[in-house]
Design an enzyme around this catalytic site. Structure first.
Site, PDB file in Angstrom:
ATOM      1  N   HIS A   1      -9.848   1.299 -11.354  1.00  0.00           N
ATOM      2  CA  HIS A   1     -11.035   1.250 -11.123  1.00  0.00           C
ATOM      3  C   HIS A   1     -11.927   2.314  -9.314  1.00  0.00           C
ATOM      4  CE1 HIS A   1      -9.556  -3.062 -10.893  1.00  0.00           C
ATOM      5  NE2 HIS A   1     -10.682  -3.544 -11.390  1.00  0.00           N
TER       6      HIS A   1
ATOM      7  N   HIS B   1      -6.769  -0.915  -9.281  1.00  0.00           N
ATOM      8  CA  HIS B   1      -5.415  -0.050 -10.090  1.00  0.00           C
ATOM      9  C   HIS B   1      -6.359   1.624 -10.161  1.00  0.00           C
ATOM     10  CE1 HIS B   1      -7.897  -0.614 -13.597  1.00  0.00           C
ATOM     11  NE2 HIS B   1      -7.476  -1.949 -13.559  1.00  0.00           N
TER      12      HIS B   1
ATOM     13  N   SER C   1      -5.192  -2.233 -16.099  1.00  0.00           N
ATOM     14  CA  SER C   1      -5.720  -3.566 -16.108  1.00  0.00           C
ATOM     15  C   SER C   1      -5.527  -4.153 -14.981  1.00  0.00           C
ATOM     16  CB  SER C   1      -6.097  -4.756 -17.648  1.00  0.00           C
ATOM     17  OG  SER C   1      -6.733  -5.740 -17.131  1.00  0.00           O
TER      18      SER C   1
HETATM   19  P1  AMP Z   1     -13.171  -5.932 -12.705  1.00  0.00           P
HETATM   20  O1  AMP Z   1     -12.155  -5.516 -11.807  1.00  0.00           O
HETATM   21  O2  AMP Z   1     -11.216  -5.994 -13.998  1.00  0.00           O
HETATM   22  O3  AMP Z   1     -14.339  -6.149 -13.681  1.00  0.00           O
HETATM   23  O4  AMP Z   1     -13.212  -4.357 -13.498  1.00  0.00           O
HETATM   24  C1  AMP Z   1     -14.066  -3.562 -12.378  1.00  0.00           C
HETATM   25  C2  AMP Z   1     -14.565  -2.454 -13.076  1.00  0.00           C
HETATM   26  O5  AMP Z   1     -13.470  -2.234 -13.877  1.00  0.00           O
HETATM   27  C3  AMP Z   1     -15.495  -2.615 -14.761  1.00  0.00           C
HETATM   28  O6  AMP Z   1     -16.666  -1.519 -14.596  1.00  0.00           O
HETATM   29  C4  AMP Z   1     -14.264  -2.086 -15.636  1.00  0.00           C
HETATM   30  O7  AMP Z   1     -14.760  -2.024 -16.958  1.00  0.00           O
HETATM   31  C5  AMP Z   1     -13.928  -0.757 -14.933  1.00  0.00           C
HETATM   32  N1  AMP Z   1     -12.388  -0.547 -15.148  1.00  0.00           N
HETATM   33  C6  AMP Z   1     -11.301  -1.741 -15.010  1.00  0.00           C
HETATM   34  N2  AMP Z   1     -10.371  -1.089 -15.860  1.00  0.00           N
HETATM   35  C7  AMP Z   1     -10.400   0.242 -16.130  1.00  0.00           C
HETATM   36  C8  AMP Z   1      -9.659   1.224 -16.727  1.00  0.00           C
HETATM   37  N3  AMP Z   1      -8.376   1.042 -16.680  1.00  0.00           N
HETATM   38  N4  AMP Z   1     -10.722   2.133 -16.808  1.00  0.00           N
HETATM   39  C9  AMP Z   1     -11.778   2.701 -15.814  1.00  0.00           C
HETATM   40  N5  AMP Z   1     -12.683   1.383 -15.388  1.00  0.00           N
HETATM   41  C10 AMP Z   1     -11.892   0.561 -15.627  1.00  0.00           C
END
Ligand code: AMP
Length: 280
Positions: A39, A36, A187
């Site tokens: 990322h 999203h 998220s």
């Molecule tokens: P994930 O795919 O949920 O493991 O997240 C991958 C990376 O994206 C991690 O470093 C998360 O902290 C970051 N991330 C997830 N959601 C957000 C958001 N809303 N804003 C900024 N970074 C995000």
């Protein structure tokens, strides 16, 4: 044009060795996919800072403490590659379980202290899984910089500590949380919210912002909690795992604003666990 997808470590190594020989700096953005704008903001930050950018997509079984959560986690590789195309990342690394945890894999990376609280206390083994996979991704990509979201603040602290403690020569960079227009932190799990739950989900950030304002005016968590809980329950949140004021670096809990603090929350809405944190 979509960036090439690499699925094996030898192929990735050949590329990163070549890049280092050329004197290029490498940035890595570790993700679990279902990308999203949060990322994509990390990928853009890496693109702006580094000569070469690797986005990794791996739904890491070791960091899930609930088999259903792992099974239901959204997987959208094709769409993810399309979303990354305009940013111009160099490679998307999508290893499978066999690449990451081959037979006989026996190492666990565990960061103590920081992981005793918040999500660490509620998701046993979660941060060991995170620290282990991120240590591997740092080793596999040989990146100079790694980009993580402040959305997962505790994870950012754990990963930073792990890299420092293990002398991994990488700079860990925390990027701002990207939100929907109504304030809900983006998220991948938001995709799992029903239409009804999606309407009520922003209440978490709204309640936290109101608490932050009251804390800045001298309020205390003990005085603010009953009303916050009442508002969240009225919006349909079933369980509030935690709603804590804590030091931003040490994660030590406070009742009143003391130094640089953040508010941290995890709460369940219609079967989905949402987390958020904001500066106070
Ligand atoms: P994930 O795919 O949920 O493991 O997240 C991958 C990376 O994206 C991690 O470093 C998360 O902290 C970051 N991330 C997830 N959601 C957000 C958001 N809303 N804003 C900024 N970074 C995000």
């Amino acid at each position: 044009m979509s960036a090439p997808i690499i699925r094996t470590l030898p192929e990735l190594r050949a590329l990163t060795r070549q890049w280092h020989r050329e004197g290029a700096t490498i940035g890595v953005v570790p993700t679990m996919g279902a990308l999203h704008q949060g990322h994509l903001s990390l990928a853009r930050a890496a693109r702006a800072d580094c000569d070469r950018v690797i986005v990794t997509i791996f739904v890491n079984p070791k960091q899930f403490n609930n088999p259903d959560d792992l099974k239901n986690y959204p997987r959208t590789e094709h769409e993810d590659a399309k979303k990354l195309a305009p940013i111009g990342v160099d490679v998307i690394y999508v290893p499978d379980g066999e690449q990451m945890y081959p037979d006989g894999f026996a190492t666990n990376v565990s960061v103590s202290g920081l992981t005793d609280v918040l999500c660490g206390a509620h998701r046993p083994g979660h941060f060991d899984g995170v620290a282990t996979v991120v240590a591997k991704l740092f080793g596999q990509t040989a990146a100079d910089r790694a980009y993580f979201g402040q959305k997962d603040w505790q994870q950012l602290q754990v990963v930073t500590r792990m890299a420092r403690d293990l002398d991994i020569d990488i700079e860990v960079i925390g990027c701002l949380t990207i939100r929907e227009e109504d304030g809900l932190a983006m998220s991948s799990r938001n995709l799992l919210l029903s239409d009804r739950a999606r309407i009520h989900a922003p209440k978490l950030a709204e309640v936290m912002e109101d608490m932050a304002e009251a804390l800045r005016a001298g309020g205390s968590m003990s005085a603010l909690m009953p009303d916050a809980e009442k508002r969240l329950k009225a919006a349909g949140f079933t369980e509030i795992e935690y709603l804590d004021l804590r030091d931003a670096a040490s994660l030590i809990q406070h009742d009143k604003l003391t130094g640089e603090c953040r508010l941290f929350a995890a709460a369940w809405l219609a079967g989905i666990r949402l987390i958020d944190n904001i500066a106070v």
